[in-house]
Design a protein around this motif. Structure first.
Motif, short mmCIF file in Angstrom:
data_model
loop_
_atom_site.label_atom_id
_atom_site.label_comp_id
_atom_site.label_asym_id
_atom_site.label_seq_id
_atom_site.Cartn_x
_atom_site.Cartn_y
_atom_site.Cartn_z
N MET A 1 54.38 -3.95 43.29
CA MET A 1 55.64 -4.21 43.97
C MET A 1 56.77 -3.41 43.35
O MET A 1 57.51 -2.75 44.04
N GLY A 2 56.92 -3.43 42.02
CA GLY A 2 57.99 -2.70 41.37
C GLY A 2 57.87 -1.21 41.56
O GLY A 2 58.86 -0.50 41.72
N ARG A 3 56.65 -0.71 41.56
CA ARG A 3 56.41 0.72 41.75
C ARG A 3 56.90 1.16 43.13
O ARG A 3 57.53 2.20 43.27
N ASP A 4 56.65 0.36 44.16
CA ASP A 4 57.12 0.68 45.50
C ASP A 4 58.64 0.66 45.57
O ASP A 4 59.24 1.49 46.24
N ARG A 5 59.27 -0.26 44.90
CA ARG A 5 60.73 -0.36 44.91
C ARG A 5 61.36 0.90 44.35
O ARG A 5 62.30 1.44 44.91
N VAL A 6 60.82 1.40 43.27
CA VAL A 6 61.37 2.61 42.64
C VAL A 6 61.17 3.81 43.57
O VAL A 6 62.11 4.56 43.83
N ARG B 1 60.63 3.88 46.82
CA ARG B 1 61.38 3.73 48.07
C ARG B 1 62.88 3.96 47.88
O ARG B 1 63.57 4.33 48.81
N ALA B 2 63.38 3.78 46.70
CA ALA B 2 64.80 4.05 46.42
C ALA B 2 65.12 5.53 46.57
O ALA B 2 66.26 5.91 46.75
N PHE B 3 64.10 6.38 46.52
CA PHE B 3 64.29 7.83 46.61
C PHE B 3 63.83 8.41 47.95
O PHE B 3 63.64 9.62 48.06
N ARG B 4 63.68 7.56 48.96
CA ARG B 4 63.31 8.07 50.28
C ARG B 4 64.36 9.06 50.77
O ARG B 4 65.54 8.94 50.46
N PHE C 1 52.68 20.04 46.06
CA PHE C 1 53.36 20.09 47.34
C PHE C 1 54.83 19.80 47.13
O PHE C 1 55.21 19.05 46.23
N GLU C 2 55.66 20.40 47.98
CA GLU C 2 57.08 20.11 47.99
C GLU C 2 57.43 19.59 49.37
O GLU C 2 56.94 20.09 50.37
N GLY C 3 58.27 18.57 49.43
CA GLY C 3 58.69 18.05 50.72
C GLY C 3 59.63 16.88 50.57
O GLY C 3 59.97 16.47 49.46
N ILE C 4 60.05 16.36 51.71
CA ILE C 4 60.96 15.22 51.75
C ILE C 4 60.13 13.94 51.85
O ILE C 4 59.34 13.79 52.80
N LEU C 5 60.31 13.05 50.90
CA LEU C 5 59.63 11.77 50.91
C LEU C 5 60.26 10.90 51.99
O LEU C 5 61.42 10.52 51.88
N LEU C 6 59.51 10.62 53.04
CA LEU C 6 60.04 9.83 54.13
C LEU C 6 59.76 8.35 53.94
O LEU C 6 60.60 7.51 54.23
#
Length: 73
Positions: A1-6, A8-11, A25-30
């Motif tokens: 759960m904590g890993r997803d929170r971190v 997802r804060a950088f979406r 790979f380089e790209g935008i984390l959606l």
């Protein structure tokens, strides 16, 4: 759960994602969930070039060695 929170804060930020296989790979984390990173506007990074990935890139999180933010296209 904590890993997803971190993560997802950088979406909607651009990352270089290095895999345990040596690929990068380089790209935008959606988006991300417990098992997958969803990346758009993605490029495969080689020694000599960046090659655009057609479509969307889904990266299994178990293969991610590390991620680096603060990169530009």
């Amino acid at each position: 759960m904590g890993r997803d929170r971190v993560i997802r804060a950088f979406r909607r930020e651009r990352f270089v994602i290095s895999l345990s296989t040596g690929e990068a790979f380089e790209g935008i984390l959606l988006d991300a969930d417990a098992s997958t990173l969803y990346v758009v506007d993605a490029f495969a990074i080689t020694e000599d070039d960046k090659i655009r990935v057609d479509g969307k890139l889904f990266v299994p999180r178990e293969h991610v060695a590390y991620m680096q933010s603060g990169v530009s296209a």
